[in-house]
Design a protein around this motif. Sequence first.
Motif, short mmCIF file in Angstrom:
data_model
loop_
_atom_site.label_atom_id
_atom_site.label_comp_id
_atom_site.label_asym_id
_atom_site.label_seq_id
_atom_site.Cartn_x
_atom_site.Cartn_y
_atom_site.Cartn_z
N GLY A 84 0.79 -1.23 0.00
CA GLY A 84 0.00 0.00 0.00
C GLY A 84 0.82 1.27 0.00
N GLY A 85 2.12 1.16 0.33
CA GLY A 85 2.99 2.34 0.28
C GLY A 85 3.53 2.80 1.61
N LYS A 86 3.34 1.99 2.69
CA LYS A 86 3.82 2.42 4.02
C LYS A 86 5.33 2.63 4.03
CE LYS A 86 2.49 -1.13 6.43
NZ LYS A 86 2.05 -1.98 5.29
N THR A 87 6.07 1.64 3.56
CA THR A 87 7.53 1.73 3.58
C THR A 87 8.01 2.83 2.65
OG1 THR A 87 7.78 -0.60 4.16
CG2 THR A 87 9.68 0.49 3.16
N THR A 88 7.36 2.97 1.50
CA THR A 88 7.72 4.03 0.55
C THR A 88 7.53 5.40 1.18
OG1 THR A 88 7.13 2.66 -1.36
CG2 THR A 88 7.20 5.05 -1.69
N LEU A 89 6.42 5.59 1.87
CA LEU A 89 6.17 6.87 2.54
C LEU A 89 7.25 7.17 3.56
CD1 LEU A 89 4.29 9.30 3.06
CD2 LEU A 89 3.08 7.88 4.72
N MET A 90 7.63 6.16 4.35
CA MET A 90 8.67 6.35 5.35
C MET A 90 10.00 6.73 4.69
SD MET A 90 10.17 3.50 7.98
CE MET A 90 10.80 2.57 6.57
N LYS A 91 10.35 6.05 3.60
CA LYS A 91 11.62 6.34 2.92
C LYS A 91 11.62 7.74 2.30
CE LYS A 91 12.98 1.57 1.95
NZ LYS A 91 13.28 0.56 0.91
N LEU A 92 10.47 8.20 1.86
CA LEU A 92 10.37 9.56 1.33
C LEU A 92 10.57 10.59 2.44
CD1 LEU A 92 7.33 8.96 -1.03
CD2 LEU A 92 9.56 9.80 -1.79
N ILE A 93 10.03 10.30 3.62
CA ILE A 93 10.19 11.21 4.76
C ILE A 93 11.65 11.26 5.20
CG2 ILE A 93 9.62 11.55 7.20
CD1 ILE A 93 6.83 10.45 6.55
#
Length: 258
Positions: free
Chosen positions: A49-58
């Motif tokens: 769903g994008g949880k890890t991607t969101l964290m890496k963007l932050i």
Amino acid sequence: MAGNTMEKEQAAITISDLAFNYGGREILTDVNLTIRPFDSICIVGPNGGGKTTLMKLIIGLLNPVRGEVLIFGDKPEDAKQKIGYVPQYAEYDKQFPISVKEVVCMGRLGNSFTGRYSKVDWEHTMNALAEVGLESFAESPFSALSGGQRQRVLIARALASGGELLILDEPTANIDQESESQFFELLRELNERMTILMVTHDVGFASKFFKRIACVNRRVVIHPTSELTGQLIKEMYGGDFQMIRHDHTCSEEGHHHD
């Protein structure tokens, strides 16, 4: 314009019109999110769903294809010293002779121009270990600790950098129930001076600590924990999660969709 700039500077995290694609597939789209200082956010959502991607963007490990991320008003690459990150797993060779204090002091690497640890670095290290209750284990081998103790060492490593934002990825995945209770008590203490963001698959314990929950599935929807029910999660993600009850509100205006 000046008002918008001030609002971004006052926020711990500001995400505006963010989108991210990978291999031609849209992972995140139209993400708008504001996290205030001393907030505590639990990030949940289905696999992919994008949880890890969101964290890496932050954190700044990835760059958006559209939109921006600001950490206390700065781009992630310029705010690294403000971010403490605790990974899901600590990859290490159990035969490698590294002490607890040496693991924690790794959090100070970005603070030195010479690449060597200073007296100040070791002072920050010992202060961080004291904060997580493990100063007496400073000289112990990291491999000799329990799973819960190792997790606290990794938190101490993140604290040693002196940041204002603590981000954790599945921190309770490999610890027992007693260690989990100690872990959340530690988070409560840290939240008095830090903003805390945590990725997890298990929302059942969120009511013990988190003020708000960010549901991530290509888009990000923010809820106060009091409004997140099993039925709502089922409707959003096609799966059922444990119902969460909490007394905090999402904002002064009530819950909203970011």
